[in-house]
Design a protein around this motif. Structure first.
Motif, PDB file in Angstrom:
ATOM      1  N   GLY A 134       0.823  -1.216   0.000  1.00  0.00           N
ATOM      2  CA  GLY A 134       0.000   0.000   0.000  1.00  0.00           C
ATOM      3  C   GLY A 134       0.849   1.253   0.000  1.00  0.00           C
ATOM      4  N   GLY A 135       1.865   1.285  -0.850  1.00  0.00           N
ATOM      5  CA  GLY A 135       2.592   2.530  -1.117  1.00  0.00           C
ATOM      6  C   GLY A 135       1.902   3.246  -2.273  1.00  0.00           C
ATOM      7  N   GLY A 136       2.525   4.316  -2.740  1.00  0.00           N
ATOM      8  CA  GLY A 136       1.934   5.091  -3.832  1.00  0.00           C
ATOM      9  C   GLY A 136       1.677   4.241  -5.068  1.00  0.00           C
ATOM     10  N   HIS A 137       2.649   3.385  -5.442  1.00  0.00           N
ATOM     11  CA  HIS A 137       2.493   2.610  -6.679  1.00  0.00           C
ATOM     12  C   HIS A 137       1.343   1.607  -6.565  1.00  0.00           C
ATOM     13  CE1 HIS A 137       6.540   3.419  -8.792  1.00  0.00           C
ATOM     14  NE2 HIS A 137       6.479   4.230  -7.756  1.00  0.00           N
ATOM     15  N   GLY A 138       1.239   0.940  -5.409  1.00  0.00           N
ATOM     16  CA  GLY A 138       0.175  -0.054  -5.229  1.00  0.00           C
ATOM     17  C   GLY A 138      -1.187   0.622  -5.234  1.00  0.00           C
ATOM     18  N   LEU A 139      -1.284   1.747  -4.537  1.00  0.00           N
ATOM     19  CA  LEU A 139      -2.570   2.454  -4.456  1.00  0.00           C
ATOM     20  C   LEU A 139      -2.947   3.044  -5.814  1.00  0.00           C
ATOM     21  CD1 LEU A 139      -1.854   4.086  -1.008  1.00  0.00           C
ATOM     22  CD2 LEU A 139      -3.694   2.434  -1.473  1.00  0.00           C
ATOM     23  N   ALA A 140      -1.955   3.557  -6.542  1.00  0.00           N
ATOM     24  CA  ALA A 140      -2.240   4.104  -7.879  1.00  0.00           C
ATOM     25  C   ALA A 140      -2.713   2.977  -8.797  1.00  0.00           C
ATOM     26  CB  ALA A 140      -0.990   4.774  -8.451  1.00  0.00           C
ATOM     27  N   THR A 141      -2.102   1.807  -8.672  1.00  0.00           N
ATOM     28  CA  THR A 141      -2.522   0.667  -9.502  1.00  0.00           C
ATOM     29  C   THR A 141      -3.989   0.336  -9.238  1.00  0.00           C
ATOM     30  OG1 THR A 141      -0.267  -0.205  -9.373  1.00  0.00           O
ATOM     31  CG2 THR A 141      -1.976  -1.739 -10.102  1.00  0.00           C
ATOM     32  N   ALA A 142      -4.350   0.295  -7.944  1.00  0.00           N
ATOM     33  CA  ALA A 142      -5.740  -0.032  -7.589  1.00  0.00           C
ATOM     34  C   ALA A 142      -6.692   1.042  -8.123  1.00  0.00           C
ATOM     35  CB  ALA A 142      -5.861  -0.151  -6.072  1.00  0.00           C
ATOM     36  N   TYR A 143      -6.279   2.292  -7.991  1.00  0.00           N
ATOM     37  CA  TYR A 143      -7.125   3.410  -8.454  1.00  0.00           C
ATOM     38  C   TYR A 143      -7.399   3.289  -9.958  1.00  0.00           C
ATOM     39  CZ  TYR A 143      -8.331   8.234  -9.752  1.00  0.00           C
ATOM     40  OH  TYR A 143      -8.937   9.360 -10.267  1.00  0.00           O
ATOM     41  N   LEU A 158       8.451   6.168 -20.372  1.00  0.00           N
ATOM     42  CA  LEU A 158       7.787   5.774 -19.117  1.00  0.00           C
ATOM     43  C   LEU A 158       7.656   6.961 -18.161  1.00  0.00           C
ATOM     44  CD1 LEU A 158       6.911   3.394 -17.230  1.00  0.00           C
ATOM     45  CD2 LEU A 158       9.322   3.050 -16.714  1.00  0.00           C
ATOM     46  N   TYR A 159       8.769   7.676 -17.955  1.00  0.00           N
ATOM     47  CA  TYR A 159       8.738   8.774 -16.969  1.00  0.00           C
ATOM     48  C   TYR A 159       7.984   9.991 -17.512  1.00  0.00           C
ATOM     49  CZ  TYR A 159      11.968   6.053 -14.125  1.00  0.00           C
ATOM     50  OH  TYR A 159      12.521   5.069 -13.350  1.00  0.00           O
ATOM     51  N   GLU A 160       8.004  10.185 -18.828  1.00  0.00           N
ATOM     52  CA  GLU A 160       7.250  11.313 -19.380  1.00  0.00           C
ATOM     53  C   GLU A 160       5.742  11.026 -19.337  1.00  0.00           C
ATOM     54  OE1 GLU A 160       8.026  14.319 -19.910  1.00  0.00           O
ATOM     55  OE2 GLU A 160       6.337  15.032 -21.107  1.00  0.00           O
ATOM     56  N   HIS A 161       5.376   9.755 -19.510  1.00  0.00           N
ATOM     57  CA  HIS A 161       3.966   9.362 -19.340  1.00  0.00           C
ATOM     58  C   HIS A 161       3.524   9.742 -17.923  1.00  0.00           C
ATOM     59  CE1 HIS A 161       0.302   7.059 -19.805  1.00  0.00           C
ATOM     60  NE2 HIS A 161       0.613   6.256 -18.795  1.00  0.00           N
ATOM     61  N   SER A 162       4.398   9.475 -16.967  1.00  0.00           N
ATOM     62  CA  SER A 162       4.102   9.801 -15.569  1.00  0.00           C
ATOM     63  C   SER A 162       4.012  11.313 -15.376  1.00  0.00           C
ATOM     64  CB  SER A 162       5.210   9.214 -14.684  1.00  0.00           C
ATOM     65  OG  SER A 162       4.756   9.099 -13.380  1.00  0.00           O
ATOM     66  N   MET A 163       4.958  12.037 -15.973  1.00  0.00           N
ATOM     67  CA  MET A 163       4.965  13.507 -15.832  1.00  0.00           C
ATOM     68  C   MET A 163       3.638  14.104 -16.318  1.00  0.00           C
ATOM     69  SD  MET A 163       6.655  16.182 -14.958  1.00  0.00           S
ATOM     70  CE  MET A 163       8.437  16.177 -15.025  1.00  0.00           C
ATOM     71  N   LYS A 164       3.138  13.567 -17.431  1.00  0.00           N
ATOM     72  CA  LYS A 164       1.876  14.114 -17.960  1.00  0.00           C
ATOM     73  C   LYS A 164       0.734  13.839 -16.983  1.00  0.00           C
ATOM     74  CE  LYS A 164       3.011  14.696 -22.746  1.00  0.00           C
ATOM     75  NZ  LYS A 164       4.001  13.782 -23.346  1.00  0.00           N
ATOM     76  N   LEU A 165       0.762  12.668 -16.349  1.00  0.00           N
ATOM     77  CA  LEU A 165      -0.283  12.385 -15.359  1.00  0.00           C
ATOM     78  C   LEU A 165      -0.127  13.291 -14.134  1.00  0.00           C
ATOM     79  CD1 LEU A 165      -0.396   8.482 -15.631  1.00  0.00           C
ATOM     80  CD2 LEU A 165      -2.215  10.061 -16.287  1.00  0.00           C
ATOM     81  N   TRP A 166       1.135  13.555 -13.718  1.00  0.00           N
ATOM     82  CA  TRP A 166       1.357  14.488 -12.596  1.00  0.00           C
ATOM     83  C   TRP A 166       0.696  15.831 -12.899  1.00  0.00           C
ATOM     84  CZ3 TRP A 166       2.776  13.521  -7.857  1.00  0.00           C
ATOM     85  CH2 TRP A 166       3.691  12.505  -7.547  1.00  0.00           C
ATOM     86  N   THR A 172       5.220   7.331  -9.828  1.00  0.00           N
ATOM     87  CA  THR A 172       4.028   6.763  -9.186  1.00  0.00           C
ATOM     88  C   THR A 172       2.781   6.757 -10.096  1.00  0.00           C
ATOM     89  OG1 THR A 172       4.908   7.460  -7.055  1.00  0.00           O
ATOM     90  CG2 THR A 172       2.572   6.865  -7.111  1.00  0.00           C
ATOM     91  N   PRO A 173       2.369   7.897 -10.673  1.00  0.00           N
ATOM     92  CA  PRO A 173       1.144   7.843 -11.484  1.00  0.00           C
ATOM     93  C   PRO A 173       1.308   6.966 -12.730  1.00  0.00           C
ATOM     94  CG  PRO A 173       1.773  10.121 -10.977  1.00  0.00           C
ATOM     95  CD  PRO A 173       2.917   9.266 -10.584  1.00  0.00           C
ATOM     96  N   GLY A 174       2.447   7.096 -13.404  1.00  0.00           N
ATOM     97  CA  GLY A 174       2.666   6.348 -14.645  1.00  0.00           C
ATOM     98  C   GLY A 174       2.757   4.858 -14.374  1.00  0.00           C
ATOM     99  N   SER A 175       3.488   4.520 -13.321  1.00  0.00           N
ATOM    100  CA  SER A 175       3.652   3.112 -12.959  1.00  0.00           C
ATOM    101  C   SER A 175       2.298   2.485 -12.642  1.00  0.00           C
ATOM    102  CB  SER A 175       4.602   3.034 -11.754  1.00  0.00           C
ATOM    103  OG  SER A 175       4.370   1.899 -10.983  1.00  0.00           O
ATOM    104  N   GLY A 176       1.492   3.185 -11.821  1.00  0.00           N
ATOM    105  CA  GLY A 176       0.176   2.652 -11.466  1.00  0.00           C
ATOM    106  C   GLY A 176      -0.707   2.498 -12.695  1.00  0.00           C
ATOM    107  N   HIS A 177      -0.624   3.486 -13.581  1.00  0.00           N
ATOM    108  CA  HIS A 177      -1.471   3.499 -14.777  1.00  0.00           C
ATOM    109  C   HIS A 177      -1.143   2.319 -15.687  1.00  0.00           C
ATOM    110  CE1 HIS A 177      -2.999   5.432 -18.590  1.00  0.00           C
ATOM    111  NE2 HIS A 177      -3.961   5.762 -17.752  1.00  0.00           N
ATOM    112  N   ILE A 178       0.144   2.081 -15.932  1.00  0.00           N
ATOM    113  CA  ILE A 178       0.472   1.009 -16.886  1.00  0.00           C
ATOM    114  C   ILE A 178       0.470  -0.373 -16.214  1.00  0.00           C
ATOM    115  CG2 ILE A 178       1.749   2.565 -18.413  1.00  0.00           C
ATOM    116  CD1 ILE A 178       4.274   1.448 -17.527  1.00  0.00           C
TER     117      ILE A 178
END
Ligand code: FAD
Ligand code: PYC
Length: 416
Positions: free
Chosen positions: A40-49, A92-100, A372-378
């Protein structure tokens, strides 16, 4: 956090903060879920979201052995940037940046994303050649970046010692204006609230102690609160990933190391950007509260202690004081460590495993907060479809057999 009208805000301001609603439930575990997320860190919670929001999969449990964000999520120094060298990681990281850039609006939760820019300093001719190459690659990938000379750096950070006879002379830097910082625990809480509102069960104080595996396929997990079934399990356990892989019967090419950080007493605003130097193993920014937030490179040994050795912070602080003599008499308030899971190529693992239905998202090392956002999303897409999202495909564990490594040691920002 809730929506309040002006009247509601005044009422709560005067109410000694009583009767605030819980931001997520504390449910009893069900016998079975469609998907279990371990961690239940940021990546796990973002994945669930994103599983719930994008894929409509809501019969999901996030299983966390401690409390939300008690791992690296709330121990990190919150730097967000996307200036990685290779196409695969830059994407990968730019995908995350756009979500940020839309995250506070998407979650309706202020994650305090502040695009105050990040400088990665160069102290030698070779550093500057590497910076030039990385910024060229970034721009070819549509990622913002500039190469600055000494004067360009001094203009942005007037308090830094950029003189020629400094111990660590600043020859220039890469500058990513869209990079910055965010509020780490708000990220965990915002995703938790959003996932819970869509039906995800968040189970804190629940430790996964093993996997239920039949005929090479995962069918659930063992926990300290009993067994829970699921045909899809995603492990997002950061520094404990190697331990979980061992429970499932395979090995990951990961080492877990301590990574330390520290904050000072609060000061008036004096540093309005982020300064990093991979070369001297130190970086610094100033929080909105006024503390200097300072971080080091990894401690060289492996271990699971959430602390580190004195020698590492001493080395970092001497470098920071050399570069910022103005801070030489600032007192440090707190120091802590996290356990970071490092891969040989300084890139993450987002992958299926030898056990069917069991996926791992780990190996972010010193740099996963920004992802965190990109990782959870993909990762959500990978779990929902049972096969790697195109942005995740280069980060499969197969790369350690095929040799298709993505070496990001140069862009990792913090030595590991
Ligand atoms: P975590 O937040 O660690 O979550 C994993 C969770 O899994 C933990 O809460 C843990 O309790 C849980 N867990 C483990 N085992 C089990 C089990 N058996 N059962 C149930 N739950 C389990 N990255 C950046 O991009 N920028 C930075 O500035 C930055 N600075 C950093 C500074 C420090 C000091 C540290 C330590 C890290 C830093 N990082 C940074 C890296 C970043 O913090 C991590 O890559 C990222 O937070 C990992 O997020 P996560 O959700 O995967 O892990
Ligand atoms: O990856 O940018 C980064 C980072 C900064 C501090 C720790 N990691």
């Amino acid at each position: 956090m809730q929506h309040y009208s002006g009247f509601g805000l005044v009422k709560h301001a005067l109410s000694h903060h009583e009767n605030w609603q819980r931001q997520w439930r504390n449910p009893t575990p069900k016998k079975e879920y469609d998907v279990i997320i371990v961690g239940g860190g940021g990546h796990g919670l973002a994945t669930a979201y994103y599983l719930a929001k994008v894929h409509g999969i809501t019969n999901v449990a996030v299983i966390e052995k401690g409390w939300l964000g008690g791992g690296n999520t709330a121990r990190n120094t919150t730097i967000v940037r996307s200036n990685y060298l290779w196409d695969e990681s830059a994407a990968l990281y730019e995908h995350s940046m756009k979500l940020w850039e839309g995250l506070s609006q998407d979650l309706n939760y202020n994650v305090m994303f502040s695009q105050r820019g990040v400088l990665n300093l160069g102290h030698t001719l070779q550093d500057m050649r590497d910076i030039q190459r990385r910024v060229n690659a970034n721009r070819l990938n549509g990622i913002d970046g500039e190469v600055l000379d000494t004067k360009g750096v001094q203009d942005i950070v007037p308090i830094m010692d950029c003189s020629k006879n400094a111990r660590y002379p600043v020859m220039g830097a890469s500058w990513q204006p869209r990079a910055g910082v965010a509020r780490h625990d708000a990220v965990a809480w915002g995703y938790a609230r959003g996932a819970d509102a869509r039906g995800v069960d968040i189970l804190q104080q629940t430790e996964v102690t093993g996997f239920k595996i039949h005929d090479g396929r995962v069918v659930g997990v063992h926990t300290n609160r009993g067994d829970i079934g699921a045909k899809t399990v995603g492990c997002v356990a950061s520094g404990n990933s190697g331990v979980l892989a061992k429970m499932a019967g395979f090995k990951l090419p990961i080492e877990s190391h301590p990574l330390q950080a520290l904050v000072s007493e609060p000061l008036k605003p004096v540093l309005d950007t982020v300064v990093m130097s991979n070369h001297v193993h130190g970086y610094i920014s100033q929080s909105d509260k006024g503390d200097l937030v300072i971080g080091a490179g990894i401690d060289g040994y492996v271990g699971y202690g959430q602390r580190g050795s004195y020698a590492t912070v001493e080395h970092t602080l001497q470098a920071i004081v050399e570069m910022f003599p103005i801070f030489s008499r600032v007192r440090m308030n707190r120091q802590w460590g996290g356990i970071v899971d490092t891969c040989p190529d300084a890139c993450p693992i987002l992958s299926a495993t030898p056990v069917k239905g069991l996926f791992f998202n780990c190996g972010w090392g010193t740099g996963g907060f920004k992802a965190t956002p990109g990782s959870g999303h993909i990762f959500a897409a990978t779990l929902a479809k049972g096969k790697a999202h195109p942005l995740a495909a280069p980060f499969s564990i197969d790369r350690f057999h095929t040799g298709a490594l993505v070496d990001e040691h140069g862009a990792a920002g913090v030595a590991h």
